[in-house]
Write a protein that holds these residues in place. Structure first.
Motif, mmCIF file in Angstrom:
data_model
loop_
_atom_site.group_PDB
_atom_site.id
_atom_site.type_symbol
_atom_site.label_atom_id
_atom_site.label_comp_id
_atom_site.label_asym_id
_atom_site.label_seq_id
_atom_site.Cartn_x
_atom_site.Cartn_y
_atom_site.Cartn_z
ATOM 1 N N ASN A 195 0.833 -1.211 0.000
ATOM 2 C CA ASN A 195 0.000 0.000 0.000
ATOM 3 C C ASN A 195 0.865 1.258 0.000
ATOM 4 O OD1 ASN A 195 -2.352 -1.441 0.011
ATOM 5 N ND2 ASN A 195 -2.734 -1.216 2.195
ATOM 6 N N THR A 196 1.997 1.188 0.716
ATOM 7 C CA THR A 196 2.879 2.352 0.811
ATOM 8 C C THR A 196 3.816 2.441 -0.384
ATOM 9 O OG1 THR A 196 3.001 1.663 3.117
ATOM 10 C CG2 THR A 196 4.160 3.647 2.533
ATOM 11 N N LEU A 197 4.186 1.284 -0.918
ATOM 12 C CA LEU A 197 5.192 1.258 -1.972
ATOM 13 C C LEU A 197 4.635 1.746 -3.301
ATOM 14 C CD1 LEU A 197 8.104 0.228 -2.698
ATOM 15 C CD2 LEU A 197 7.019 -1.899 -3.386
ATOM 16 N N TRP A 210 -0.486 5.909 -6.537
ATOM 17 C CA TRP A 210 -1.807 6.083 -7.146
ATOM 18 C C TRP A 210 -2.824 5.041 -6.672
ATOM 19 C CZ3 TRP A 210 1.908 5.304 -11.494
ATOM 20 C CH2 TRP A 210 2.663 6.438 -11.719
ATOM 21 N N GLY A 211 -2.578 4.416 -5.525
ATOM 22 C CA GLY A 211 -3.531 3.427 -5.021
ATOM 23 C C GLY A 211 -3.591 2.158 -5.830
ATOM 24 N N ALA A 212 -2.502 1.825 -6.534
ATOM 25 C CA ALA A 212 -2.501 0.674 -7.431
ATOM 26 C C ALA A 212 -2.126 -0.631 -6.734
ATOM 27 C CB ALA A 212 -1.523 0.922 -8.585
ATOM 28 N N GLU A 269 -5.066 -6.041 -3.769
ATOM 29 C CA GLU A 269 -5.541 -6.637 -2.520
ATOM 30 C C GLU A 269 -5.064 -8.087 -2.550
ATOM 31 O OE1 GLU A 269 -7.865 -5.423 -0.186
ATOM 32 O OE2 GLU A 269 -8.137 -3.453 -1.082
ATOM 33 N N LYS A 283 -12.454 6.041 -8.477
ATOM 34 C CA LYS A 283 -11.189 5.968 -7.757
ATOM 35 C C LYS A 283 -10.554 4.584 -7.801
ATOM 36 C CE LYS A 283 -10.949 10.119 -5.966
ATOM 37 N NZ LYS A 283 -9.817 10.989 -6.196
ATOM 38 N N ILE A 284 -11.212 3.625 -8.390
ATOM 39 C CA ILE A 284 -10.690 2.258 -8.322
ATOM 40 C C ILE A 284 -9.939 1.739 -9.544
ATOM 41 C CG2 ILE A 284 -12.424 1.529 -6.633
ATOM 42 C CD1 ILE A 284 -13.705 -0.118 -8.947
ATOM 43 N N ALA A 333 -7.008 2.250 -10.822
ATOM 44 C CA ALA A 333 -5.620 1.866 -10.544
ATOM 45 C C ALA A 333 -5.577 0.585 -9.718
ATOM 46 C CB ALA A 333 -4.896 2.996 -9.801
ATOM 47 N N ALA A 334 -6.472 0.480 -8.738
ATOM 48 C CA ALA A 334 -6.514 -0.723 -7.898
ATOM 49 C C ALA A 334 -6.935 -1.935 -8.720
ATOM 50 C CB ALA A 334 -7.481 -0.517 -6.732
#
Lengths: 167, 271
Positions: free
Chosen positions: A21-23, A26-28, A31, A134-135, A137-138
């Protein structure tokens, strides 16, 4: 599929999640628990995925307890997304990469939509359009991670392909 | 029982869903800070802290390589800002006697404000909640540092939100956009201009002025008014849009928060 293999895998996913999550920008960050669970259920027969369902649910619950506003959201979304994969798998040939990718992508989107629905029921003010905007990138991050797992499983399960058995 | 044996996956899924709904209901009722959640949070926060620090270290070093010029420019701007602040500090310094008089006056008036450094606990963010549209995060300080549920969280740029759950060495913070709680504000330019704002469905702050024909302008800086749960004088953001709603006969505004929630690293909790 045995618990002594699945539990350490999902525990490692739980521990590595904050690192990713930190690395990744852009929230990519994928999970890990959800992606691993979906891909395992996609690849293996339904009789063997009970440990994946149970262990993944427990890890999602622990993940909620650690970081989310309320516990239980991710469990419900995870179980329903996995159920979709198991159900569809019975009727569609998933040995085709495109088909497998499509089912996996649909399960990821279902997961995020369910999360939004549960948050909305709990009083979150965010609209559906805003949340879904917003999703991407995830979703891409989850998709890439899932496809990497797919290729790894494919190579591992077909390791005897050069032994001339099928010729 | 035979049906359960023959439909193991379905039975497991139904059982897990039922348990999850119960856990979800208990969690929503607000009793989730103690017990298993608290114990697991205490343990996991230790792991989270180190994993987040490792990820952040790698991310900052890699991004530093690609943004050398920007960093040099930002460095120059910060140096100039420091020089200006030093000069301003010299001009504004109160002598000890004046400061003591003000403190006695505030105590006599029972005025609640952020006073000494004993009232503030600084914390580092150790994880976000993993969803890209919410701004809920966990910090590495908890009840052991005196933090309680409902404590206000701020940072150098302004108001961040409130503490929603605490453990011994962790606390979850909900940003002011995530909460559907109304915030009372005033304009920094004219403190008589009061209003109410709250988070909207598209991740912004929106609200209205209490005075029907308010003269609030775009670009005005808004701060907390001290009415309600937030102390007085904390920066909220700037007005980005103003319009008159003839249906409700109110002057409505949209506000850009002064805090960039995705770029937060350290916050302060007001005890």
């Amino acid at each position: 599929m045995k618990y002594r293999v699945i539990v350490p895998v999902f525990a490692a996913a739980l521990v590595l999640q904050p690192f990713l999550n930190t690395l990744l920008p852009w929230g990519a960050a994928p999970e890990l628990i959800m992606s691993s669970g979906l891909m395992l259920c996609l690849f293996f027969e339904s009789e063997k995925v009970l440990p994946v369902l149970i262990t993944g649910s427990v890890m999602e619950l622990l993940s909620d307890m650690a970081g989310a506003q309320y516990a239980g959201f991710s469990v419900i979304a995870f179980v329903l997304a996995v159920s979709l994969v198991i159900f569809v798998r019975q009727f569609i040939n998933i040995e085709n990469f495109i088909v497998a990718a499509g089912i996996y992508l649909a399960a990821i989107l279902l997961y995020y939509v369910l999360i939004w629905i549960l948050y909305a029921m709990a009083g979150s003010p965010y609209g559906f359009v805003y949340a879904m905007s917003k999703i991407p990138a995830a979703v891409i991050g989850n998709f890439i991670f899932g496809m990497i797992l797919y290729i790894v499983f494919l190579v591992r399960l077909n390791r005897h392909r050069r032994d001339r058995y099928f010729r | 029982m035979r049906w359960i044996r023959e439909h193991k996956i379905l039975s497991a899924a139904i059982g897990i869903l039922a348990a999850a709904v119960i856990i979800f209901s208990v969690s929503m009722s607000g009793s989730g800070s103690g017990g298993i959640t608290g114990m697991f949070g205490n343990l996991y926060s230790y792991v989270e802290k180190h994993m987040t620090a490792a990820g952040r270290a790698i991310s900052e070093n890699v991004s530093g390589i690609f943004s050398y010029r920007e960093l040099m420019k930002e460095n120059e701007e910060l140096r100039d800002e420091i020089d200006e602040l030093k000069e301003e500090m010299n001009r504004m310094s109160l002598n000890e006697e004046e400061l003591e008089d003000l403190r006695e006056l505030s105590a006599a008036l029972n005025y609640d404000f952020i006073g000494s450094s004993d009232d503030i606990v600084t914390a580092t963010i150790i994880s976000f909640d993993g969803l890209n549209w919410t701004n809920i995060f966990t910090i590495n300080r908890g009840s052991d540092s005196g933090i309680e549920e409902g404590d206000v969280v701020i940072c150098g740029d302004g108001l961040v939100g409130r503490v929603s759950q605490t453990g011994r060495n962790w606390a979850k913070v909900m940003s002011l956009i995530d909460e559907s709680v109304k915030i009372s504000f005033k304009s920094e330019d004219d403190t008589d201009m009061l209003g109410i704002i709250e988070g909207t469905s598209d991740g912004e702050l929106s609200g209205y002025m209490l005075e029907e024909k308010s003269k609030i302008k775009e670009g005005s800086r808004l701060v907390t008014s001290g009415v309600g749960m937030y102390p007085d004088g904390i920066d909220i953001g700037r007005v980005s849009e103003v319009w008159y709603d003839s249906d409700t006969q109110l002057t409505r505004i949209k506000v850009t928060p002064s805090v960039d929630f995705m770029a937060l690293d350290k916050v302060s909790v007001v005890l």
